[in-house]
Design an enzyme around this catalytic site. Structure first.
Site, PDB file in Angstrom:
ATOM      1  N   ASN A 176       0.802  -1.223   0.000  1.00 49.03           N
ATOM      2  CA  ASN A 176       0.000   0.000   0.000  1.00 49.03           C
ATOM      3  C   ASN A 176       0.838   1.279   0.000  1.00 49.03           C
ATOM      4  OD1 ASN A 176      -2.254  -1.594   0.033  1.00 49.03           O
ATOM      5  ND2 ASN A 176      -2.582  -1.414   2.227  1.00 49.03           N
ATOM      6  N   CYS A 177       2.129   1.149   0.168  1.00 52.80           N
ATOM      7  CA  CYS A 177       3.037   2.302   0.221  1.00 52.80           C
ATOM      8  C   CYS A 177       3.138   2.945  -1.171  1.00 52.80           C
ATOM      9  CB  CYS A 177       4.408   1.826   0.678  1.00 52.80           C
ATOM     10  SG  CYS A 177       5.712   3.046   0.561  1.00 52.80           S
ATOM     11  N   ASP A 178       2.988   4.264  -1.229  1.00 54.15           N
ATOM     12  CA  ASP A 178       3.067   4.978  -2.503  1.00 54.15           C
ATOM     13  C   ASP A 178       4.428   4.809  -3.178  1.00 54.15           C
ATOM     14  OD1 ASP A 178       0.451   5.853  -2.335  1.00 54.15           O
ATOM     15  OD2 ASP A 178       0.986   7.788  -1.444  1.00 54.15           O
TER      16      ASP A 178
END
Length: 116
Positions: free
Chosen positions: A9-11
């Site tokens: 989920n980390c950009d």
């Protein structure tokens, strides 16, 4: 085959994955939350990259830690914190054989891919 480590989920992970896919790089993604985090692997990262560099002190997880957790940090304490809360690991970690890269910029990935 290259291994990309992080949290899906980390950009920054999303940017790194898009870059690798666009460049046609064959890689495997390891999500700390879904796939787990082995203490031996984390120790390897710390040995190759330095535990101070590996510890993400700019994120919300770090800010949410107690003052006691942040005080008197050493390698053992930092690794324990990162094992308990993988979001404390700076992302992504890209590994190809004996080559390790921490973080993401297009330029650093281009250079890493050419050298690996």
């Amino acid at each position: 085959m290259m291994m990309l480590y992080g949290i899906k989920n980390c950009d920054t992970i999303k940017k790194a994955r898009r870059f690798l896919e666009h460049a046609g790089v064959d890689y495997q993604f390891h999500d700390y939350r879904q796939d787990g985090l082995d203490p031996t692997l984390l120790a390897e990262f710390a040995a190759k990259l330095g535990w101070q560099q590996l510890l993400n002190t700019r994120g919300t997880t770090w800010r949410a830690l107690s003052k006691a957790d942040k005080t008197d940090l050493n390698e053992q304490k930092a690794l324990s914190l990162m094992l308990a809360q993988p979001a404390l690991i700076k992302r992504p970690v890209l590994v190809n054989a004996e080559h390790y890269l921490l973080g993401f910029t297009e330029q650093s990935y281009q250079t890493f891919i050419k050298q690996s």
